[in-house]
Write a protein that holds these residues in place. Sequence first.
Motif, PDB file in Angstrom:
ATOM      1  N   PRO A  97       0.822  -1.218   0.000  1.00 33.42           N
ATOM      2  CA  PRO A  97       0.000   0.000   0.000  1.00 33.42           C
ATOM      3  C   PRO A  97       0.850   1.258   0.000  1.00 33.42           C
ATOM      4  O   PRO A  97       2.011   1.244   0.426  1.00 33.42           O
ATOM      5  CB  PRO A  97      -0.799  -0.109   1.302  1.00 33.42           C
ATOM      6  CG  PRO A  97       0.010  -0.979   2.183  1.00 33.42           C
ATOM      7  CD  PRO A  97       0.754  -1.920   1.283  1.00 33.42           C
ATOM      8  N   ALA A  98       0.256   2.349  -0.475  1.00 32.00           N
ATOM      9  CA  ALA A  98       0.920   3.652  -0.423  1.00 32.00           C
ATOM     10  C   ALA A  98       1.096   4.074   1.022  1.00 32.00           C
ATOM     11  O   ALA A  98       0.386   3.607   1.913  1.00 32.00           O
ATOM     12  CB  ALA A  98       0.089   4.682  -1.181  1.00 32.00           C
ATOM     13  N   VAL A  99       2.063   4.927   1.262  1.00 31.18           N
ATOM     14  CA  VAL A  99       2.291   5.485   2.598  1.00 31.18           C
ATOM     15  C   VAL A  99       2.298   7.006   2.487  1.00 31.18           C
ATOM     16  O   VAL A  99       2.477   7.565   1.417  1.00 31.18           O
ATOM     17  CB  VAL A  99       3.623   5.004   3.224  1.00 31.18           C
ATOM     18  CG1 VAL A  99       3.600   3.509   3.465  1.00 31.18           C
ATOM     19  CG2 VAL A  99       4.802   5.400   2.373  1.00 31.18           C
ATOM     20  N   SER A 100       2.074   7.670   3.622  1.00 30.29           N
ATOM     21  CA  SER A 100       2.138   9.123   3.653  1.00 30.29           C
ATOM     22  C   SER A 100       2.669   9.560   5.004  1.00 30.29           C
ATOM     23  O   SER A 100       2.737   8.765   5.943  1.00 30.29           O
ATOM     24  CB  SER A 100       0.752   9.735   3.417  1.00 30.29           C
ATOM     25  OG  SER A 100      -0.052   9.584   4.565  1.00 30.29           O
ATOM     26  N   ALA A 158       9.020   4.976  -1.460  1.00 29.52           N
ATOM     27  CA  ALA A 158       8.857   4.844  -0.007  1.00 29.52           C
ATOM     28  C   ALA A 158       7.971   3.665   0.411  1.00 29.52           C
ATOM     29  O   ALA A 158       8.296   2.995   1.401  1.00 29.52           O
ATOM     30  CB  ALA A 158       8.315   6.149   0.578  1.00 29.52           C
ATOM     31  N   PRO A 159       6.860   3.370  -0.275  1.00 24.91           N
ATOM     32  CA  PRO A 159       6.032   2.245   0.175  1.00 24.91           C
ATOM     33  C   PRO A 159       6.777   0.911   0.180  1.00 24.91           C
ATOM     34  O   PRO A 159       6.600   0.101   1.083  1.00 24.91           O
ATOM     35  CB  PRO A 159       4.867   2.237  -0.820  1.00 24.91           C
ATOM     36  CG  PRO A 159       4.768   3.654  -1.275  1.00 24.91           C
ATOM     37  CD  PRO A 159       6.198   4.127  -1.362  1.00 24.91           C
ATOM     38  N   THR A 183      11.097   4.661  -9.965  1.00 27.90           N
ATOM     39  CA  THR A 183      12.226   5.429  -9.433  1.00 27.90           C
ATOM     40  C   THR A 183      11.745   6.695  -8.745  1.00 27.90           C
ATOM     41  O   THR A 183      10.899   7.420  -9.264  1.00 27.90           O
ATOM     42  CB  THR A 183      13.197   5.781 -10.569  1.00 27.90           C
ATOM     43  OG1 THR A 183      13.789   4.573 -11.026  1.00 27.90           O
ATOM     44  CG2 THR A 183      14.278   6.705 -10.117  1.00 27.90           C
ATOM     45  N   ARG A 184      12.287   6.953  -7.576  1.00 25.97           N
ATOM     46  CA  ARG A 184      12.036   8.190  -6.840  1.00 25.97           C
ATOM     47  C   ARG A 184      13.386   8.819  -6.528  1.00 25.97           C
ATOM     48  O   ARG A 184      14.074   8.390  -5.607  1.00 25.97           O
ATOM     49  CB  ARG A 184      11.261   7.926  -5.541  1.00 25.97           C
ATOM     50  CG  ARG A 184       9.855   7.399  -5.752  1.00 25.97           C
ATOM     51  CD  ARG A 184       8.949   8.447  -6.399  1.00 25.97           C
ATOM     52  NE  ARG A 184       7.598   7.954  -6.552  1.00 25.97           N
ATOM     53  CZ  ARG A 184       7.121   7.413  -7.664  1.00 25.97           C
ATOM     54  NH1 ARG A 184       7.901   7.258  -8.722  1.00 25.97           N
ATOM     55  NH2 ARG A 184       5.871   7.027  -7.738  1.00 25.97           N
ATOM     56  N   PHE A 185      13.801   9.765  -7.372  1.00 27.90           N
ATOM     57  CA  PHE A 185      15.089  10.436  -7.196  1.00 27.90           C
ATOM     58  C   PHE A 185      16.233   9.431  -7.101  1.00 27.90           C
ATOM     59  O   PHE A 185      17.109   9.523  -6.250  1.00 27.90           O
ATOM     60  CB  PHE A 185      15.062  11.359  -5.968  1.00 27.90           C
ATOM     61  CG  PHE A 185      13.995  12.416  -6.046  1.00 27.90           C
ATOM     62  CD1 PHE A 185      14.133  13.512  -6.893  1.00 27.90           C
ATOM     63  CD2 PHE A 185      12.841  12.291  -5.286  1.00 27.90           C
ATOM     64  CE1 PHE A 185      13.140  14.468  -6.984  1.00 27.90           C
ATOM     65  CE2 PHE A 185      11.841  13.261  -5.367  1.00 27.90           C
ATOM     66  CZ  PHE A 185      11.998  14.349  -6.222  1.00 27.90           C
ATOM     67  N   GLY A 186      16.219   8.443  -7.996  1.00 30.97           N
ATOM     68  CA  GLY A 186      17.281   7.457  -8.036  1.00 30.97           C
ATOM     69  C   GLY A 186      17.213   6.418  -6.941  1.00 30.97           C
ATOM     70  O   GLY A 186      18.199   5.728  -6.674  1.00 30.97           O
ATOM     71  N   LEU A 207       9.960  -3.243   3.340  1.00 32.61           N
ATOM     72  CA  LEU A 207      11.232  -3.923   3.603  1.00 32.61           C
ATOM     73  C   LEU A 207      11.767  -3.601   4.993  1.00 32.61           C
ATOM     74  O   LEU A 207      12.392  -4.456   5.635  1.00 32.61           O
ATOM     75  CB  LEU A 207      12.261  -3.556   2.533  1.00 32.61           C
ATOM     76  CG  LEU A 207      11.970  -4.101   1.131  1.00 32.61           C
ATOM     77  CD1 LEU A 207      12.955  -3.517   0.126  1.00 32.61           C
ATOM     78  CD2 LEU A 207      12.009  -5.623   1.113  1.00 32.61           C
ATOM     79  N   ASP A 208      11.521  -2.378   5.446  1.00 28.88           N
ATOM     80  CA  ASP A 208      11.978  -2.004   6.791  1.00 28.88           C
ATOM     81  C   ASP A 208      11.313  -2.846   7.878  1.00 28.88           C
ATOM     82  O   ASP A 208      11.827  -2.921   8.996  1.00 28.88           O
ATOM     83  CB  ASP A 208      11.694  -0.516   7.062  1.00 28.88           C
ATOM     84  CG  ASP A 208      12.675   0.401   6.364  1.00 28.88           C
ATOM     85  OD1 ASP A 208      13.698  -0.086   5.843  1.00 28.88           O
ATOM     86  OD2 ASP A 208      12.412   1.622   6.326  1.00 28.88           O
TER      87      ASP A 208
END
Length: 199
Positions: A41-44, A86-87, A79-82, A92-93
Amino acid sequence: MTEPYILVLYYSRHGATSEMARHIARGVEQGGLEARLRTVPAVSADCEASAPSVPQAGAVYASVEDLAHCAGLALGSPTRFGNMAAPLKYFLDGTSNLWLSGALVNKPAGVFTSTASLHGGQETTLLSMMLPLLHHGMLITGLPYSEQALLDTRGGGTPYGPSHHAGSDGKRALDEHEIALCRALGLRLATTASQLGAR
């Protein structure tokens, strides 16, 4: 006991990465293993998981158990700035228990990405996704230059893993070479997992 499967785990915002995941899954199945498609899922900043508990369409959300019991992994992100999105990083975290138990040690893994611009950090994103997998003790499988599409591509494709140039509007379809490389990664993961005695 369930049959061995390759987990195709991805995050996709506009659909390109999920399309790549489907082609990788076809390659896995060509290699004789089940492909299990999962997303996150997306995160914010306001809410760690900012999506309903069940996706409205597409793959279901991954659980840590999906990852723990896979015979191999294909991990994908736009890709997000290389870097990976974040999701996917958030998911993975949350896998430190798998790291502590060694659940992923010696399992094959590959990575894939999609970018809006032609050289928008594809290779660094692929490398960023490899880092946690190396910490888990997974065996990274890239794409060898024996894959002709890697030599012929004019869109995406790297030895680090399949990539796709989606265009600034995100609507450029995967071309024949990008598709071939996605399927090649899936086949390579399935073959490697089988050779390692997939469990």
